[in-house]
Structures are given as structure tokens and as C-alpha cells.
Write a protein that holds these residues in place. Sequence first.
Motif, PDB file in Angstrom:
ATOM      1  N   SER A  25       0.830  -1.211   0.000  1.00 33.66           N
ATOM      2  CA  SER A  25       0.000   0.000   0.000  1.00 33.66           C
ATOM      3  C   SER A  25       0.859   1.254   0.000  1.00 33.66           C
ATOM      4  O   SER A  25       0.555   2.230  -0.698  1.00 33.66           O
ATOM      5  CB  SER A  25      -0.919  -0.005   1.218  1.00 33.66           C
ATOM      6  N   ALA A  26       1.934   1.261   0.789  1.00 36.43           N
ATOM      7  CA  ALA A  26       2.811   2.434   0.812  1.00 36.43           C
ATOM      8  C   ALA A  26       3.431   2.682  -0.555  1.00 36.43           C
ATOM      9  O   ALA A  26       3.565   3.837  -0.995  1.00 36.43           O
ATOM     10  CB  ALA A  26       3.895   2.257   1.871  1.00 36.43           C
ATOM     11  N   GLY A  27       3.808   1.600  -1.248  1.00 32.88           N
ATOM     12  CA  GLY A  27       4.364   1.775  -2.585  1.00 32.88           C
ATOM     13  C   GLY A  27       3.342   2.275  -3.578  1.00 32.88           C
ATOM     14  O   GLY A  27       3.642   3.123  -4.430  1.00 32.88           O
ATOM     15  N   VAL A  28       2.115   1.768  -3.492  1.00 30.23           N
ATOM     16  CA  VAL A  28       1.071   2.196  -4.419  1.00 30.23           C
ATOM     17  C   VAL A  28       0.687   3.650  -4.177  1.00 30.23           C
ATOM     18  O   VAL A  28       0.529   4.442  -5.115  1.00 30.23           O
ATOM     19  CB  VAL A  28      -0.161   1.278  -4.284  1.00 30.23           C
ATOM     20  N   LEU A  29       0.539   4.048  -2.907  1.00 26.74           N
ATOM     21  CA  LEU A  29       0.144   5.424  -2.601  1.00 26.74           C
ATOM     22  C   LEU A  29       1.207   6.432  -3.014  1.00 26.74           C
ATOM     23  O   LEU A  29       0.887   7.583  -3.334  1.00 26.74           O
ATOM     24  CB  LEU A  29      -0.147   5.557  -1.107  1.00 26.74           C
ATOM     25  N   SER A  31       3.289   5.886  -5.623  1.00 31.87           N
ATOM     26  CA  SER A  31       3.625   5.702  -7.030  1.00 31.87           C
ATOM     27  C   SER A  31       3.161   6.905  -7.852  1.00 31.87           C
ATOM     28  O   SER A  31       2.248   7.636  -7.448  1.00 31.87           O
ATOM     29  CB  SER A  31       2.966   4.421  -7.553  1.00 31.87           C
ATOM     30  N   PRO A  32       3.761   7.147  -9.017  1.00 30.84           N
ATOM     31  CA  PRO A  32       3.341   8.294  -9.836  1.00 30.84           C
ATOM     32  C   PRO A  32       1.883   8.221 -10.286  1.00 30.84           C
ATOM     33  O   PRO A  32       1.268   9.264 -10.511  1.00 30.84           O
ATOM     34  CB  PRO A  32       4.296   8.217 -11.037  1.00 30.84           C
ATOM     35  N   MET A  33       1.328   7.037 -10.414  1.00 29.85           N
ATOM     36  CA  MET A  33      -0.064   6.926 -10.839  1.00 29.85           C
ATOM     37  C   MET A  33      -1.025   7.437  -9.772  1.00 29.85           C
ATOM     38  O   MET A  33      -2.095   7.953 -10.089  1.00 29.85           O
ATOM     39  CB  MET A  33      -0.377   5.471 -11.171  1.00 29.85           C
ATOM     40  N   VAL A  34      -0.683   7.294  -8.483  1.00 28.41           N
ATOM     41  CA  VAL A  34      -1.559   7.715  -7.386  1.00 28.41           C
ATOM     42  C   VAL A  34      -1.038   8.994  -6.750  1.00 28.41           C
ATOM     43  O   VAL A  34      -1.727  10.011  -6.689  1.00 28.41           O
ATOM     44  CB  VAL A  34      -1.694   6.592  -6.344  1.00 28.41           C
ATOM     45  N   ASN A  35       0.198   8.934  -6.215  1.00 34.21           N
ATOM     46  CA  ASN A  35       0.911  10.113  -5.736  1.00 34.21           C
ATOM     47  C   ASN A  35       0.115  10.896  -4.687  1.00 34.21           C
ATOM     48  O   ASN A  35      -0.096  12.104  -4.800  1.00 34.21           O
ATOM     49  CB  ASN A  35       1.279  11.027  -6.905  1.00 34.21           C
ATOM     50  N   VAL A  36      -0.324  10.176  -3.641  1.00 32.23           N
ATOM     51  CA  VAL A  36      -1.026  10.847  -2.547  1.00 32.23           C
ATOM     52  C   VAL A  36      -0.269  10.709  -1.234  1.00 32.23           C
ATOM     53  O   VAL A  36      -0.773  11.118  -0.181  1.00 32.23           O
ATOM     54  CB  VAL A  36      -2.458  10.293  -2.382  1.00 32.23           C
ATOM     55  N   ALA A  37       0.923  10.126  -1.267  1.00 31.83           N
ATOM     56  CA  ALA A  37       1.708   9.940  -0.047  1.00 31.83           C
ATOM     57  C   ALA A  37       3.175  10.080  -0.380  1.00 31.83           C
ATOM     58  O   ALA A  37       3.588  10.008  -1.546  1.00 31.83           O
ATOM     59  CB  ALA A  37       1.435   8.568   0.584  1.00 31.83           C
ATOM     60  N   LEU A  38       3.967  10.315   0.657  1.00 31.01           N
ATOM     61  CA  LEU A  38       5.406  10.426   0.489  1.00 31.01           C
ATOM     62  C   LEU A  38       6.027   9.064   0.222  1.00 31.01           C
ATOM     63  O   LEU A  38       5.565   8.047   0.740  1.00 31.01           O
ATOM     64  CB  LEU A  38       6.044  11.045   1.733  1.00 31.01           C
ATOM     65  N   GLY A  39       7.060   9.047  -0.581  1.00 25.40           N
ATOM     66  CA  GLY A  39       7.758   7.803  -0.852  1.00 25.40           C
ATOM     67  C   GLY A  39       8.815   7.503   0.192  1.00 25.40           C
ATOM     68  O   GLY A  39       9.114   8.308   1.071  1.00 25.40           O
ATOM     69  N   GLY A  40       9.409   6.323   0.109  1.00 27.94           N
ATOM     70  CA  GLY A  40      10.480   5.947   0.998  1.00 27.94           C
ATOM     71  C   GLY A  40      10.060   5.581   2.400  1.00 27.94           C
ATOM     72  O   GLY A  40      10.879   5.657   3.327  1.00 27.94           O
ATOM     73  N   LYS A  41       8.807   5.183   2.603  1.00 30.81           N
ATOM     74  CA  LYS A  41       8.359   4.808   3.948  1.00 30.81           C
ATOM     75  C   LYS A  41       7.751   3.410   3.973  1.00 30.81           C
ATOM     76  O   LYS A  41       6.934   3.098   4.830  1.00 30.81           O
ATOM     77  CB  LYS A  41       7.345   5.820   4.476  1.00 30.81           C
ATOM     78  N   GLN A  42       8.147   2.560   3.044  1.00 30.06           N
ATOM     79  CA  GLN A  42       7.570   1.225   2.987  1.00 30.06           C
ATOM     80  C   GLN A  42       8.005   0.359   4.169  1.00 30.06           C
ATOM     81  O   GLN A  42       7.224  -0.457   4.652  1.00 30.06           O
ATOM     82  CB  GLN A  42       7.947   0.567   1.659  1.00 30.06           C
ATOM     83  N   GLU A  43       9.248   0.527   4.626  1.00 29.65           N
ATOM     84  CA  GLU A  43       9.695  -0.254   5.778  1.00 29.65           C
ATOM     85  C   GLU A  43       8.884   0.096   7.020  1.00 29.65           C
ATOM     86  O   GLU A  43       8.453  -0.786   7.771  1.00 29.65           O
ATOM     87  CB  GLU A  43      11.186  -0.022   6.033  1.00 29.65           C
ATOM     88  N   VAL A  44       8.684   1.406   7.241  1.00 30.69           N
ATOM     89  CA  VAL A  44       7.898   1.837   8.402  1.00 30.69           C
ATOM     90  C   VAL A  44       6.466   1.338   8.285  1.00 30.69           C
ATOM     91  O   VAL A  44       5.867   0.876   9.267  1.00 30.69           O
ATOM     92  CB  VAL A  44       7.939   3.371   8.526  1.00 30.69           C
ATOM     93  N   ALA A  45       5.899   1.402   7.081  1.00 34.40           N
ATOM     94  CA  ALA A  45       4.525   0.947   6.875  1.00 34.40           C
ATOM     95  C   ALA A  45       4.393  -0.545   7.136  1.00 34.40           C
ATOM     96  O   ALA A  45       3.425  -0.996   7.756  1.00 34.40           O
ATOM     97  CB  ALA A  45       4.080   1.271   5.453  1.00 34.40           C
ATOM     98  N   VAL A 112      -4.363  12.914   9.985  1.00 34.75           N
ATOM     99  CA  VAL A 112      -5.711  12.699   9.435  1.00 34.75           C
ATOM    100  C   VAL A 112      -5.622  12.084   8.042  1.00 34.75           C
ATOM    101  O   VAL A 112      -6.345  11.131   7.710  1.00 34.75           O
ATOM    102  CB  VAL A 112      -6.484  14.028   9.401  1.00 34.75           C
ATOM    103  N   THR A 113      -4.723  12.612   7.220  1.00 33.47           N
ATOM    104  CA  THR A 113      -4.564  12.056   5.868  1.00 33.47           C
ATOM    105  C   THR A 113      -4.082  10.610   5.919  1.00 33.47           C
ATOM    106  O   THR A 113      -4.565   9.747   5.168  1.00 33.47           O
ATOM    107  CB  THR A 113      -3.564  12.907   5.076  1.00 33.47           C
ATOM    108  N   GLY A 114      -3.134  10.341   6.814  1.00 33.77           N
ATOM    109  CA  GLY A 114      -2.656   8.969   6.945  1.00 33.77           C
ATOM    110  C   GLY A 114      -3.738   8.022   7.429  1.00 33.77           C
ATOM    111  O   GLY A 114      -3.818   6.871   6.980  1.00 33.77           O
ATOM    112  N   ALA A 115      -4.603   8.493   8.344  1.00 32.32           N
ATOM    113  CA  ALA A 115      -5.692   7.650   8.828  1.00 32.32           C
ATOM    114  C   ALA A 115      -6.675   7.333   7.705  1.00 32.32           C
ATOM    115  O   ALA A 115      -7.156   6.202   7.587  1.00 32.32           O
ATOM    116  CB  ALA A 115      -6.410   8.337   9.987  1.00 32.32           C
TER     117      ALA A 115
END
Length: 353
Positions: A25-29, A31-45, A112-115
Motif C-alpha cells: 500500500s505504501a508503494g502504491v500510494l 507511485s506516480p499513478m496515485v501520488n497521494v503519499a510520500l515515498g520511501g516509507k515502505q519499511e515503516v509501513a 488525518v490524511t494517513g488515517a
Amino acid sequence: MRMRAKGWELALPFALVGAAAGWISAGVLASPMVNVALGGKQEVAAICAGIVGGLIGALLPRVVAPRQAWHGRGPAWASLAALVLPGGALAGAVIALVTVRNLHGAVLFAAVTGAVNGLICAAATLPICGAVLEAALRAERARLGSIVAASDRRAVWQILAASIAVATLAALPEWPAARIGRAPPPQVAEALALGAWIAVGLLILADAAALGYGLHRAAGAPERCSPDAIAPDPAVPRVDLGLGDDVHARLARGDAYRGRDRASLLVIGSHAEAHAALAGALRRGVVCFALGAAVLFAHRWAAGPSAVDAYHTARCALGHVAFCASAEEPCPRASAPPPPRRARIADETAVVH
């Protein structure tokens, strides 16, 4: 029927679901197609979602068992949704707070956005959790320690592996984006699909061994009898098929000196019901194995050049003009309609003269 699973027996499957869902989910959010979240946080997610998933799996049998005993399976799904959806929102908020902790003034907005993002991703993961819960509920049908019970427990992991493999399809658009340098390649998602496919294959072999060896051994006890008619002996090997209350034995006939017949093998359960259950498990495993192979093929295709052309066309259709020049076909919105047929004939005639 009550869930016999202990509190922590579903913790590991749900923790794996959460970790895989968090990473994908972190990678998809991002990704350039979606781009609603910051990248580089897949490990934390993955870590946060895995911890939340493990807690949900540990709590689920305690919540489902009393309701299922009185009302059947219907409330079990409501209990699952009541745990998974808020858990996803909590994980999303925690992930956002951890990743944007240095952005002063935007912490509340990020939470709020993350929730919201976590709630959406949890809703997408809910079918996987439901499939795992259904497999766990199905495992209640057979006696503990029996051949069918072992197969039903393997089914939980088999369905989990197949579901995770299918979930990695959400990362397919990241492959062509990686080929043009706009996103990192989703190699972890492909590794998850490959590991799930191998796990399904190993579980199929275990079910085939149970169907071949276990039932073949049970067929060596042809005499149907009552347990009271056989001399009790703790040293006599017993095979519990798990379904049915029939008792069959391989008897050593008594004589004038030995007296009563003695059993050299005791089989408990219905051979036909156990055979049907194990054969169904094999069919399900073959379907999951073929599904995993199709997912791996999809990942390989998405990493190829044809997927890049489809990616450019899709981004162009979404209104990104920069991708229209690279697409094989011009952007439908920017292309002019072809001239009428009579106008083309007139132009060709003018060129000839």
C-alpha cells in the motif's frame, strides 16, 4: 461452533497480512499513478501494519468465539471489519506521524490524511483477512490432531499465501514507472509473490502426502467394529481421519490361548469423508498454484517494454500531456478528428493535377 484457535494462533497470519499490505500500500500510494503519499516509507509501513495485524489476529478469536457460538458466522465478519478498519486507520495515522515528524505545523493534517489512507487500504485488505478467517473457521470441522485437521490448518496458510500473491498485482504500475526512472522497481512485491507461490507448492505436496500415505494406511484396517469389542492396548497405533465416528481396525484373530481379538491398527473416522476433504484441498491448492504462476507472469510482463507503452498511454489518457509524446498513439484528447472521406479524395485529386 466455537473457534478452538488459541489467542495467538491467528496472530502470525494476520501479522504477515498486515506487513505485506503495509509495504504494498505504501508503494502504491507513493507511485506516480496515485501520488497521494510520500515515498520511501515502505519499511515503516510494513512494521506498523504488521504489529497492528498481529494484535488483530490475537484479539480476533476472543471476539469471534462467543458471538459465533450464539449467532453463527454472520457476526464473525462484522467483528472482523470492526477490528480491521479501525486498525488500518490507526496504522495509517502512526505511519504518517513517524514519516512527517520533522514537518512542523503539518502533523495533525498528516495524521488525518494517513488515517484516511490507512482506512482505504484496510478496506482493500479486508477480503484477504476474510479469506483467512473463513479458512480458520473451516478448520473447526475436524478433530484436533487428525489428518483432516492438519490439512485444514495448512489451508489457512495456503489461502494466505495465494491472497498475498494476488495483492502484489497492485504494484504492477510501478514496473514501467521504474523503467523510465520515475519510481523504484517493486522487487519486494515480486519476491513476495514468488515466496507465496513456492509456499503454496510445498503445501500441495503435504496434502498429496496426506492423501496418498495417510489414507492408504487407513485403508489397511478393513474391519468395522466397536471400540468395546477390541482389547484396549495403548501400544496399538491409531489413525484419526478427523471426520465421522466410524471405527475400523486391522485385527489379529484370537485363538484358544489368546482369547479376544486384538487390533494391530485402529482407524477412527470416515474414509470417504476424509478422502473428499483431502481431494478438495488438493484441488484448491492447484488453483492457488496456477493463480500464483499467473501473478508472476504478470510481474514479468509489467517489467517489459510493452508495459511501458501501455503506461504512457494510460498516463496520457489521465491528462498528463508530457506522456502523450511518448505514447504509441497520440493522446485521444489532443488528436484532431480525421477529415471526411470526400475531402480526402478531393485533396488527392488536387495533388495529382
